[in-house]
Design a protein around this motif. Structure first.
Motif, PDB file in Angstrom:
ATOM      1  N   PHE B 251      51.452  -6.994  67.180  1.00 50.75           N
ATOM      2  CA  PHE B 251      51.794  -6.981  65.755  1.00 50.75           C
ATOM      3  C   PHE B 251      52.985  -6.077  65.491  1.00 50.75           C
ATOM      4  N   ALA B 252      53.185  -5.115  66.402  1.00 53.44           N
ATOM      5  CA  ALA B 252      54.324  -4.237  66.209  1.00 53.44           C
ATOM      6  C   ALA B 252      55.625  -4.957  66.533  1.00 53.44           C
ATOM      7  N   GLY B 253      55.563  -5.917  67.445  1.00 54.67           N
ATOM      8  CA  GLY B 253      56.800  -6.614  67.758  1.00 54.67           C
ATOM      9  C   GLY B 253      56.541  -7.866  68.547  1.00 54.67           C
ATOM     10  N   MET B 254      56.388  -8.984  67.862  1.00 49.81           N
ATOM     11  CA  MET B 254      56.123 -10.211  68.583  1.00 49.81           C
ATOM     12  C   MET B 254      57.433 -10.776  69.065  1.00 49.81           C
ATOM     13  N   ARG B 255      57.400 -11.342  70.295  1.00 52.96           N
ATOM     14  CA  ARG B 255      58.647 -11.749  70.915  1.00 52.96           C
ATOM     15  C   ARG B 255      58.811 -13.257  70.972  1.00 52.96           C
ATOM     16  N   HIS B 256      57.688 -13.989  70.965  1.00 53.84           N
ATOM     17  CA  HIS B 256      57.826 -15.441  71.110  1.00 53.84           C
ATOM     18  C   HIS B 256      57.978 -16.104  69.737  1.00 53.84           C
ATOM     19  N   PRO B 257      58.911 -17.037  69.634  1.00 52.77           N
ATOM     20  CA  PRO B 257      59.108 -17.685  68.319  1.00 52.77           C
ATOM     21  C   PRO B 257      57.836 -18.388  67.827  1.00 52.77           C
ATOM     22  N   TYR B 258      57.010 -18.846  68.762  1.00 54.61           N
ATOM     23  CA  TYR B 258      55.790 -19.532  68.351  1.00 54.61           C
ATOM     24  C   TYR B 258      54.812 -18.546  67.706  1.00 54.61           C
ATOM     25  N   THR B 259      54.680 -17.371  68.312  1.00 50.08           N
ATOM     26  CA  THR B 259      53.815 -16.343  67.737  1.00 50.08           C
ATOM     27  C   THR B 259      54.284 -15.996  66.334  1.00 50.08           C
ATOM     28  N   GLN B 260      55.564 -15.905  66.235  1.00 49.60           N
ATOM     29  CA  GLN B 260      56.169 -15.585  64.944  1.00 49.60           C
ATOM     30  C   GLN B 260      55.799 -16.655  63.905  1.00 49.60           C
ATOM     31  N   ALA B 261      55.896 -17.905  64.344  1.00 50.95           N
ATOM     32  CA  ALA B 261      55.572 -19.000  63.427  1.00 50.95           C
ATOM     33  C   ALA B 261      54.091 -18.985  63.055  1.00 50.95           C
ATOM     34  N   LEU B 262      53.257 -18.704  64.048  1.00 46.11           N
ATOM     35  CA  LEU B 262      51.811 -18.619  63.779  1.00 46.11           C
ATOM     36  C   LEU B 262      51.524 -17.536  62.745  1.00 46.11           C
ATOM     37  N   MET B 263      52.231 -16.433  62.891  1.00 47.97           N
ATOM     38  CA  MET B 263      52.038 -15.299  61.990  1.00 47.97           C
ATOM     39  C   MET B 263      52.314 -15.718  60.556  1.00 47.97           C
ATOM     40  N   ARG B 276      45.610 -27.394  57.691  1.00 45.72           N
ATOM     41  CA  ARG B 276      46.387 -27.461  58.930  1.00 45.72           C
ATOM     42  C   ARG B 276      47.532 -26.460  58.879  1.00 45.72           C
ATOM     43  N   LEU B 277      47.947 -26.065  60.074  1.00 48.11           N
ATOM     44  CA  LEU B 277      49.012 -25.077  60.112  1.00 48.11           C
ATOM     45  C   LEU B 277      50.350 -25.792  59.970  1.00 48.11           C
ATOM     46  N   ASP B 278      50.598 -26.255  58.769  1.00 46.72           N
ATOM     47  CA  ASP B 278      51.808 -27.063  58.571  1.00 46.72           C
ATOM     48  C   ASP B 278      53.057 -26.220  58.512  1.00 46.72           C
ATOM     49  N   ALA B 279      52.852 -24.925  58.525  1.00 42.89           N
ATOM     50  CA  ALA B 279      54.019 -24.062  58.436  1.00 42.89           C
ATOM     51  C   ALA B 279      54.953 -24.269  59.623  1.00 42.89           C
ATOM     52  N   ILE B 280      54.369 -24.727  60.755  1.00 42.64           N
ATOM     53  CA  ILE B 280      55.212 -24.975  61.913  1.00 42.64           C
ATOM     54  C   ILE B 280      55.592 -26.444  61.904  1.00 42.64           C
ATOM     55  N   ALA B 281      56.890 -26.707  61.845  1.00 42.00           N
ATOM     56  CA  ALA B 281      57.342 -28.093  61.778  1.00 42.00           C
ATOM     57  C   ALA B 281      57.037 -28.811  63.080  1.00 42.00           C
ATOM     58  N   GLY B 282      56.816 -30.103  63.000  1.00 43.51           N
ATOM     59  CA  GLY B 282      56.593 -30.905  64.197  1.00 43.51           C
ATOM     60  C   GLY B 282      55.170 -30.803  64.701  1.00 43.51           C
ATOM     61  N   ARG B 283      54.930 -31.455  65.832  1.00 41.40           N
ATOM     62  CA  ARG B 283      53.587 -31.476  66.401  1.00 41.40           C
ATOM     63  C   ARG B 283      53.598 -30.812  67.768  1.00 41.40           C
ATOM     64  N   PRO B 284      52.419 -30.386  68.216  1.00 36.23           N
ATOM     65  CA  PRO B 284      52.339 -29.915  69.600  1.00 36.23           C
ATOM     66  C   PRO B 284      52.673 -31.072  70.531  1.00 36.23           C
ATOM     67  N   PRO B 285      53.135 -30.789  71.733  1.00 40.69           N
ATOM     68  CA  PRO B 285      53.568 -31.882  72.612  1.00 40.69           C
ATOM     69  C   PRO B 285      52.373 -32.684  73.132  1.00 40.69           C
ATOM     70  N   ASP B 286      52.677 -33.896  73.589  1.00 43.06           N
ATOM     71  CA  ASP B 286      51.710 -34.766  74.221  1.00 43.06           C
ATOM     72  C   ASP B 286      51.330 -34.152  75.567  1.00 43.06           C
ATOM     73  N   LEU B 287      50.065 -33.846  75.744  1.00 45.23           N
ATOM     74  CA  LEU B 287      49.646 -33.159  76.971  1.00 45.23           C
ATOM     75  C   LEU B 287      49.599 -34.100  78.169  1.00 45.23           C
TER      76      LEU B 287
END
Lengths: 308, 360, 319
Positions: B251-263, B276-287
């Protein structure tokens, strides 16, 4: 979505962007081809029996009764009255299938329509009809069919001159009438499921008449389910005719059905079991083919079985 | 991890190395977990955070070994020093319930609707501990009391449908704790609950964990849930850990853009619980067909050419060895408010460091 | 209380509709029963026929005859078989024959469920694998083989070829238990085979769905054995459809028993009904059909009541 389906959860977000992508058509399994082949053979033989070089099924042709298969050029041997088993099996199949298809047709036209109406019109008429189907189902089907045959056959001894339908029509009618409440109930269940869908509401909102909605919107969707039930129904009717034959209420002698042949064969069971086996095998294969194809249709169209 | 732990904690309860979980499906192989490693020490909580489909739930089940028939797992999972990844079903059953147990997401569906509560609690007691009926009943009563169920004797005779969601989740926790497990997996334990009950259940889990010195993996899609409750936080994306650090550090310093978006997408109180967490554009990739390069690249605001071809490895932060992330172009964000955001509290405010944030 | 009243009304409606339907059907018969009973078409014969008509109320209009018949029926009088000499009570024959059929049906249902439930659990547990496929293929074949065909095949192989079981007849349990069971082997196996397959397939598909539920995973996560998960946790929530069909299949079983009894010379209710129809004993038929229909309805009421035993959620809704 529940989490227990871990796989689904993992797959779920992976839906391709173009969700309209058509699922690859599965090829028909080998069992389906075998079933179709058998039914085509049986139907072909039934339709063209008269044109085929066959002995008369109702006349003695063999030198002795219970002639073993293969002797005297009779592939399937001869029955207890020295009649050609091959020819009787083919003509018997024609009668058995003819009765079954006829009965299911009657059941479908009447039961299907009643079910369609009672499922669509949810007023007191629809509800009373539904209740009536349920009540009539409390009479065991075979008992009802037997009674109908007996009633329709009338009393040939006491009233020989009274008007009487041909026996084959009597059987068709009896089995057909018996199937009406069952088929009506199934159609009703499926109709009710479809009648609640949005497109029906939409059609109604656009001012479509009830008739139009029923026959243009609902019926086409109910049909796949009915196709499945129809195949199943023919199978059940073939078996039911067999039951009636054992009770002595099928066609009059010397005519053959598979049921009559099984019943005839049972008395020769000890010396010539093939006479009994041949029609049993024919019935078994036909019923299995119909069941198999029915199941296939059901799985394809995801028919609501709960309606049964 | 810090080296100067107390004696009994020197040996991790759980050591996971390169865990890979795949499912065979009609569409092909689903890569649900792709090489995950972590250690978990006694009495500590690891928060696993990610969107649905990130593999976080599959991860906890893979570690525990609760897999459907079409799953294959490779790598290593050591529980108290013993390898359990490919242990026989019989051996696994001696672990399940007794040494490790799980609290499921939806208490509406995870309790058997046709069995009384008493049966569902005492079942594992009878299975793992040789107990008389009376003993098992007393234990069950004590358990229900400890998870805060009023009138436990009456509740024992009831069926799940006669209780509220929060009550059922307490029952589920009681069942999970029945045999005194050393490791608890809590798989989205509050997602299905009313917001008002969520905090109570999380507090209950936390106090149970402390009282019993259990280790816990708390799986959630909500960073707010793990904040203040987890000692370490692992952020998962497309089956991988993309960032992991002690909670305060993260929480003091997140480095990954995804973590940032989750936050940024932490649900607010006024949202329904399943938003849904629509704040992050797009969908997770096809696994099944994972993109080449970084799997977050297609959605990443900072993605560059390199991200599309080269999948970044987990690397440690220059200043903090226990803060790892997988990103070629990490962000540098500072949370102004102290960590410890709670579901019942306000989401943290995030300030951008103008010199480093935005488009690098 | 309200439920019981509701059920009673339903029962009465079924009774009235079914018997009126049968009575209406019978009134369509062209032949006259007196001609069958009294075949002499001379003057004394004519007088006898007239007496017969009067003593059996055959000249009353249908509703009156129905009311008279129904009044007797509710008092346990099933009417008489028509005969020139006044007729024998249907009740006598009925009392002799129903225990035979009921025991056959009971054995069949018990055997079918005893075999089908473990098979379904096994197939569902091994869903999609070889065991499942083999069990399903056999079930498919069994469904396609009519019970009378099974009865004949068993009679041939077990009776004629092996000589293990009698090929005809019936012995009461009270007369000789050993012989009783030897005699019921063929009919019960014949009736059960298709029934097992139907139950197995139904229960299997419900079980496969239940095994996907969260509470099954939860049960597994307690570390209890697979057998316990299947029997304790999966079976009961999956058995509602099976229960329904067990009740509904009573109708089919009665039909099946009818044919099997005829085939194997077992003096049960089926043979009685069959004879009654074929000998145009329509008053007797009406009584017998009413009894069967009432039994069918009562069985299905019982099934409804059993739902709430199996599923406590339903218990709450009905009480």
């Amino acid at each position: 979505m529940t989490l227990s389906t871990a796989t689904e959860a993992a797959v779920a977000p992976a839906v391709p962007e173009d969700a309209d992508e058509v699922a690859p058509k599965k090829r028909l399994p080998i069992g389906a081809w075998l079933s179709i082949a058998w039914l085509v053979l049986v139907v072909f033989l039934a339709l063209f029996a008269d044109l085929l070089p066959l002995h008369d099924p109702n006349v003695s042709v063999a030198s002795k009764a219970e002639l073993a298969p293969g002797e005297e050029g009779l592939w399937l041997g001869a029955d207890g009255s020295s009649r050609d088993m091959l020819s009787r099996t083919i003509y018997g199949g024609r009668n058995s299938l003819g009765i079954a298809v006829g009965a299911v047709t009657i059941g479908f036209v009447i039961g299907g329509l009643l079910g369609l109406f009672s499922g669509y019109f949810r007023n007191w008429i629809g509800k009373s009809l539904a209740a009536l189907f349920d009540i009539l189902l409390a009479i065991p089907a075979l008992v009802l069919a037997l009674s109908l045959v007996s009633v329709l056959k009338g009393d040939p001894v006491q009233a020989p001159d009274a008007f009487r339908l041909p026996t084959i029509l009597i059987l068709i009618l009896a089995l057909g009438v018996v199937s009406i409440p069952l088929l009506a109930r199934i159609t009703r269940g499926n109709t009710m499921a479809w009648a609640q869908r949005e497109f029906v509401t939409a059609a109604r909102a656009q001012g479509a008449t009830n008739g139009r909605i029923l026959f243009r919107e609902i019926l086409p969707n109910v049909l796949p389910a009915m196709a499945y039930i129809a195949l199943l129904g023919v199978a059940i009717a073939v078996v039911a005719e067999g039951g009636l034959a054992i009770l002595g209420a099928s066609l009059d002698p010397p005519a053959a059905t598979w049921g009559i042949m099984i019943n005839d064969g049972k008395s020769a069971m000890e010396d010539a079991p093939f006479i009994m086996f041949t029609p049993i095998v024919a019935t078994f294969l036909t019923v299995m083919a119909l069941n198999y194809l029915g199941d296939l249709i059901r799985d394809r169209f995801d028919v609501r079985e709960s309606a049964l | 991890m810090s080296e100067n732990q107390t004696d009994h904690a020197n040996q991790p309860v759980l050591e996971v190395r390169d865990l890979v979980t795949q499912f065979s499906s009609e569409r092909g192989t689903v890569n649900a977990v792709r090489g995950v490693s972590f250690d978990l020490y006694r009495g500590r909580t690891l928060g696993v955070v990610g969107e649905s489909g990130s593999g976080k739930s599959v991860l906890s089940r893979s570690v525990m070994g609760l897999m459907p028939g079409n799953a294959t797992r490779t790598g290593s999972v050591r529980f108290e020093g013993s390898e359990v990844l490919n242990a026989s079903p019989k051996v696994m059953r001696s672990y399940w319930g007794q040494k490790m147990s799980m609290v499921f997401q939806d208490p509406m569906t995870a309790l058997n609707p046709v069995l009384r509560i008493e049966r569902q609690i005492t079942e594992s007691l009878h299975e793992h501990i040789d107990m008389s009926k009376a003993q098992a009943k007393d234990t069950a009563l004590a358990l229900l009391t400890s998870v805060g169920i009023p009138e436990p004797a009456r509740r024992m005779r009831q069926y799940p449908h006669e209780m509220s969601g929060g009550m059922r989740q307490r029952i589920m926790i009681a069942i999970a704790l029945a045999c005194g497990p050393r490791m608890l997996f809590a798989d989205e334990p509050t997602t299905a609950l009313d917001v008002t009950v969520q905090a109570q259940i999380l507090d209950l889990l936390q106090s149970m964990q402390r009282d019993r010195e259990m280790s816990m993996i708390l799986v959630t899609h909500d960073l707010g849930v793990v904040a203040g409750r987890a000692d370490d936080i692992a952020v998962m994306y497309a089956g991988r850990i993309v960032e992991k650090a002690p909670a305060e550090r993260l929480f003091a310093g997140m480095r990954h853009p995804y973590t940032q978006a989750l936050m940024r997408s932490i649900p607010k109180l006024e949202m329904p619980s399943h938003t849904r967490l629509d704040a992050i554009a797009g969908r997770p990739p096809d696994l099944v067909n994972l993109p080449e390069g970084c799997s977050f690249a297609p959605r990443c605001p900072n993605a560059q050419e390199k991200c599309l071809v080269d999948d970044p490895a987990l690397t440690a932060d220059d200043d903090h060895a226990d803060h790892v992330f997988a990103c070629h172009f990490p962000v540098n964000e500072v949370v102004v408010a102290a960590p410890g955001i709670r579901v019942d509290g306000q989401p943290p405010r995030i300030a951008h460091d103008p010199s480093l944030g935005g488009s690098a | 209380m309200r439920l019981i009243a509701q059920r009673l009304i339903q029962l009465v409606v079924v009774f009235v509709v079914v018997t009126l339907f049968t009575a209406g059907l019978i009134s369509l018969v062209p032949g006259k029963p007196e001609n069958l009973v009294i075949p002499f078409d001379n003057t004394p014969g004519q007088t006898l026929r007239q007496e017969f008509r009067e003593s059996n109320n055959l000249d009353d209009p249908l509703p009156v005859r129905w009311a008279k018949w129904a009044g007797d029926f509710v008092q346990g009088d099933l009417g008489n078989f028509y005969s020139a000499s006044g007729g024998t009570p249907v009740r006598t024959r009925f009392d002799q024959s129903w225990p035979v059929s009921v025991s056959l049906i009971l054995y069949t249902q018990v055997l079918s469920l005893l075999v089908a439930i473990p098979l379904a659990l096994w197939a569902a547990y091994r869903s999609g694998r070889w065991t499942d496929k083999i069990i399903n293929t056999f079930a498919f074949g069994a469904i396609s083989l009519p019970s009378f065909a099974v009865a004949l095949l068993l009679t041939y192989y077990l009776g004629v070829q092996m000589g293990w079981v009698p090929t005809q007849g019936y012995v009461r349990l009270t007369e000789d238990p050993g012989e009783h069971f030897r005699h019921v082997i063929v009919p019960v196996l014949a009736l059960s085979l298709g029934q097992i397959a139907v139950y197995m397939r139904l229960l299997r598909s419900d079980l496969v769905a239940t095994l996907q539920e969260d509470f099954i995973l939860m049960a597994k996560s307690k570390g209890i054995s697979n057998g316990r998960v299947l029997w304790r946790h999966a079976l009961r929530p999956s058995s509602l459809t099976l229960l329904t069909v067990t009740g509904l299949s009573m109708g089919n079983l009665i039909g099946g028993t009818l044919v099997i009894e005829f085939l194997l010379g077992i003096p049960g209710l089926g043979v009685l009904i069959g004879e009654t129809v074929l000998r145009r004993q329509y008053e007797a038929l009406q009584s017998l059909v009413a009894v069967v229909a009432i039994a069918f309805v009562l069985i299905n009421f019982t099934v409804d009541a059993l739902y709430s035993v199996l599923d406590p959620r339903i218990r709450e809704r009905t009480t």
